[in-house]
Scaffold this active site. Structure first.
Site, short mmCIF file in Angstrom:
data_model
loop_
_atom_site.label_atom_id
_atom_site.label_comp_id
_atom_site.label_asym_id
_atom_site.label_seq_id
_atom_site.Cartn_x
_atom_site.Cartn_y
_atom_site.Cartn_z
N HIS A 1 0.74 -1.05 -0.18
CA HIS A 1 -0.21 -0.03 -0.27
C HIS A 1 0.71 1.62 -0.09
CE1 HIS A 1 -4.31 -1.53 1.17
NE2 HIS A 1 -3.69 -2.11 0.47
N TYR B 1 -8.34 5.09 7.97
CA TYR B 1 -9.13 5.74 9.40
C TYR B 1 -9.25 6.68 9.61
CZ TYR B 1 -3.76 2.64 10.61
OH TYR B 1 -3.30 2.13 10.46
N PRO C 1 -2.68 -0.15 19.23
CA PRO C 1 -2.35 0.02 17.41
C PRO C 1 -2.72 0.52 17.07
CG PRO C 1 -4.22 -1.18 18.46
CD PRO C 1 -4.03 -0.92 19.80
N LYS D 1 2.46 -0.21 14.96
CA LYS D 1 4.11 -0.30 15.31
C LYS D 1 3.87 -2.16 16.02
CE LYS D 1 5.27 3.37 13.19
NZ LYS D 1 4.98 2.58 12.47
N TYR E 1 4.79 7.05 9.36
CA TYR E 1 4.50 5.86 9.57
C TYR E 1 4.14 4.25 8.16
CZ TYR E 1 -0.57 3.11 8.54
OH TYR E 1 -1.61 1.70 8.72
P1 FAD Z 1 3.69 -12.58 21.87
O1 FAD Z 1 3.52 -11.97 19.82
O2 FAD Z 1 2.49 -11.85 22.28
O3 FAD Z 1 4.23 -13.37 21.43
C1 FAD Z 1 5.03 -13.84 22.68
C2 FAD Z 1 4.57 -15.41 22.69
O4 FAD Z 1 5.47 -15.88 23.88
C3 FAD Z 1 3.32 -16.16 22.49
O5 FAD Z 1 2.91 -17.24 21.92
C4 FAD Z 1 2.85 -16.43 24.19
O6 FAD Z 1 2.76 -18.23 23.72
C5 FAD Z 1 4.63 -16.54 24.55
N1 FAD Z 1 4.35 -16.95 26.30
C6 FAD Z 1 3.69 -15.74 26.74
N2 FAD Z 1 4.04 -15.96 28.19
C7 FAD Z 1 5.36 -17.48 27.75
C8 FAD Z 1 6.30 -18.17 29.38
N3 FAD Z 1 5.82 -18.23 30.30
N4 FAD Z 1 6.77 -18.92 28.51
C9 FAD Z 1 6.48 -19.30 27.36
N5 FAD Z 1 6.37 -18.28 26.34
C10 FAD Z 1 5.25 -17.47 26.28
N6 FAD Z 1 -0.61 -4.58 16.82
C11 FAD Z 1 -0.39 -3.79 15.75
O7 FAD Z 1 0.21 -3.48 15.25
N7 FAD Z 1 -2.06 -4.21 14.71
C12 FAD Z 1 -2.75 -4.76 15.41
O8 FAD Z 1 -3.82 -4.81 15.39
C13 FAD Z 1 -2.16 -5.41 16.58
N8 FAD Z 1 -3.43 -5.93 16.86
C14 FAD Z 1 -2.97 -7.00 18.16
C15 FAD Z 1 -4.19 -7.94 19.17
C16 FAD Z 1 -4.13 -8.17 20.02
C17 FAD Z 1 -5.50 -9.24 20.44
C18 FAD Z 1 -3.14 -9.01 20.53
C19 FAD Z 1 -2.90 -8.67 22.32
C20 FAD Z 1 -1.95 -7.97 20.36
C21 FAD Z 1 -2.25 -7.02 19.14
N9 FAD Z 1 -1.13 -6.27 18.12
C22 FAD Z 1 -1.55 -5.33 16.82
C23 FAD Z 1 0.16 -6.02 18.71
C24 FAD Z 1 1.43 -7.43 18.12
O9 FAD Z 1 0.74 -8.45 17.64
C25 FAD Z 1 2.69 -7.56 19.54
O10 FAD Z 1 3.03 -6.22 18.96
C26 FAD Z 1 2.94 -8.58 18.39
O11 FAD Z 1 2.57 -10.08 18.46
C27 FAD Z 1 4.52 -8.97 19.77
O12 FAD Z 1 5.12 -9.56 18.78
P2 FAD Z 1 6.49 -10.19 20.25
O13 FAD Z 1 6.60 -11.40 19.46
O14 FAD Z 1 6.88 -9.55 21.14
O15 FAD Z 1 5.05 -10.81 21.16
C1 DHB Z 2 -4.44 -3.49 11.00
C2 DHB Z 2 -4.03 -3.11 12.69
C3 DHB Z 2 -3.35 -1.58 12.72
O1 DHB Z 2 -3.58 -1.38 13.85
C4 DHB Z 2 -3.44 -0.75 11.71
O2 DHB Z 2 -3.30 0.48 12.80
C5 DHB Z 2 -3.86 -0.94 10.96
C6 DHB Z 2 -4.07 -2.21 10.09
C7 DHB Z 2 -4.12 -4.15 10.42
O3 DHB Z 2 -4.55 -5.31 11.13
O4 DHB Z 2 -5.01 -4.76 8.49
#
Ligand code: FAD
Ligand code: DHB
Length: 394
Positions: free
Chosen positions: A72, A202, A294, A298, A386
């Site tokens: 995009h 948005y 979100p 980021k 962004y």
């Molecule tokens: P995570 O993806 O949380 O991965 C951590 C992993 O560690 C998980 O698989 C978990 O099961 C595992 N874990 C936890 N505790 C333990 C333990 N004690 N021992 C072993 N393993 C463990 N960001 C956006 O930019 N846009 C969005 O729309 C958006 N939507 C989101 C929706 C939800 C419901 C959530 C929770 C987050 C969202 N985010 C979004 C944020 C984005 O998804 C996260 O920033 C991203 O997943 C971060 O990655 P990570 O690997 O740091 O953590």
């Molecule tokens: C999506 C999620 C976001 O938080 C955003 O700012 C833009 C796109 C998505 O899930 O596609």
């Protein structure tokens, strides 16, 4: 058991770190509480920054993303019943974003890891971190069969998300936490419908924020501001459509295509940072160290940026014995983290309605939105954040 780097968590941070380390010839083991099917099916983020896309490509795990992802080159800010385009690529020397779901990135990384014969221990329990301030830290856990295991490592990467065990393993007197909780959340839905727009929208509206994103020509991803304590079940389909239509309405006749809603979830919104992001031989990356609301897309991208810095620092250490980059890990990572925290807070503040909002506040938001869409300088500020600022070196 022994490895060089013990990684807790198979989210984007942990899996990508394991992959980048393998490319440097560094051995790691990944511990994950959930099962493979579950991590590959969890619906989360979708927008990848230019730097994330380039990094996945350079690391050899971007092939499916290039084929199935959707680049995009602009986004739309919608307010006052009109759409205002921010031409991301034009304002940033050609940088753009890629819409490719987080769980697809996870699938690609799990695949790469297993093909390379790397270890992912799924279904582990009771992970504890020991001897972090010695040269031989250990991870103790119960494996999927309930057997107690001990993994000796040189270093530990805490990639276990916001609710993990890594961050609390840093003594509380040695860490400082910064938090802001927002008085709203997002209801996120997946819908079987054709796209209603070529670019993400948005939308700011007095009934609340709405975001139109996409996943494929057949599936759309939509979000709307809600009460953070709402149960997804409180949002009957008819109510979801009524709100989305109202928040996106305008004199230009824009209309969202409706379809079968097959997934609903509520996301709470917070800003959070822990300082420092390291303690002894433990390094935190991704959501374990910071959370952003979100609105700026980021969260996933910051997790990728952290592990890029960490992988380079570990590579430097194993190649030359020089630990300087590792010692500076937190300082280096936090510069980008705080920039993204600010951008996410700013986008969130500009685009949501606050329950204690005064008419003055509403006018301030509109003035900001107008400026961002009318001034090239202001639009460039939004665009470069962004699409993601270039990675900086330590
Ligand atoms: P995570 O993806 O949380 O991965 C951590 C992993 O560690 C998980 O698989 C978990 O099961 C595992 N874990 C936890 N505790 C333990 C333990 N004690 N021992 C072993 N393993 C463990 N960001 C956006 O930019 N846009 C969005 O729309 C958006 N939507 C989101 C929706 C939800 C419901 C959530 C929770 C987050 C969202 N985010 C979004 C944020 C984005 O998804 C996260 O920033 C991203 O997943 C971060 O990655 P990570 O690997 O740091 O953590
Ligand atoms: C999506 C999620 C976001 O938080 C955003 O700012 C833009 C796109 C998505 O899930 O596609």
């Amino acid at each position: 058991m022994r490895t060089q780097v013990g990684i807790i968590g198979a989210g984007p941070a942990g899996l990508l770190l394991a992959h980048l380390l393998r490319l440097e010839g560094i051995d790691s083991a990944v511990l994950e509480t959930r099962g493979r099917a579950e991590i590959e099916a969890t619906i989360r983020a979708g927008a990848l920054e230019q730097g994330t896309v380039d990094l996945l490509d350079a690391a050899g795990v971007g092939e499916r993303m290039r084929r199935e992802g959707m680049p995009h080159e602009g986004i739309v800010l919608r307010f006052g019943g009109r759409s205002h385009r921010i031409p991301l690529a034009e304002l940033t020397g050609g940088r753009s974003i890629m819409i490719y779901a987080q769980h697809e990135v996870i699938r690609d990384l799990v695949n790469a890891r297993l093909l390379a014969g790397g270890a992912i221990h799924f279904g582990v329990r009771d992970v504890s971190l020991l001897d972090l301030d010695t040269r031989q830290p250990k991870l103790r856990f119960h494996d999927a069969d309930g057997e107690l295991q001990e993994l000796a490592c040189d270093y530990v990467a805490g990639c276990d998300g916001f609710h993990g065990v890594s961050r609390p393993s840093i003594p509380s007197r040695l860490r400082r936490e910064f938090t802001r909780v927002y008085p709203f959340g997002w209801l996120g839905i997946l819908v079987e419908a054709p796209p209603a727009t070529d670019e993400l929208i948005y939308a700011y509206h007095e009934r609340g924020f709405a975001l139109v994103s996409t996943r494929s020509p057949q599936i759309q991803r939509l979000y709307l501001q809600c009460n953070p304590n709402d149960e997804p079940g409180a949002w009957a389909d008819a109510r979801v459509w009524e709100e989305l239509h109202a928040r996106l309405a305008g004199a230009d006749g824009f209309r969202l295509a409706e379809g079968r809603i097959f997934q609903k979830g509520v996301i709470a919104m917070r800003s959070f940072v822990v300082e420092p992001m390291q303690h002894g031989r433990l390094f935190l990356a991704g959501d374990a160290a910071h959370i952003v609301p979100p609105t700026g897309a980021k969260g996933l991208n910051l997790a990728v940026a952290d592990v890029r810095v960490l992988a380079r620092a570990l590579a430097e250490f194993y190649a030359s014995g020089n630990a300087q980059l590792l010692e500076r890990y937190s300082e280096t990572a936090l510069r980008r983290v705080w920039r993204a925290e600010h951008f996410s807070w700013w986008m969130t503040s500009m685009l949501h309605t606050f329950h204690d909002e005064s008419p003055f506040h509403h006018r301030m938001q509109l003035a900001q939105l107008r400026y961002v869409t009318e001034s090239r300088a202001a639009a460039t500020m939004l665009a470069e954040n962004y699409v993601g600022l270039p990675f900086e070196e330590a």
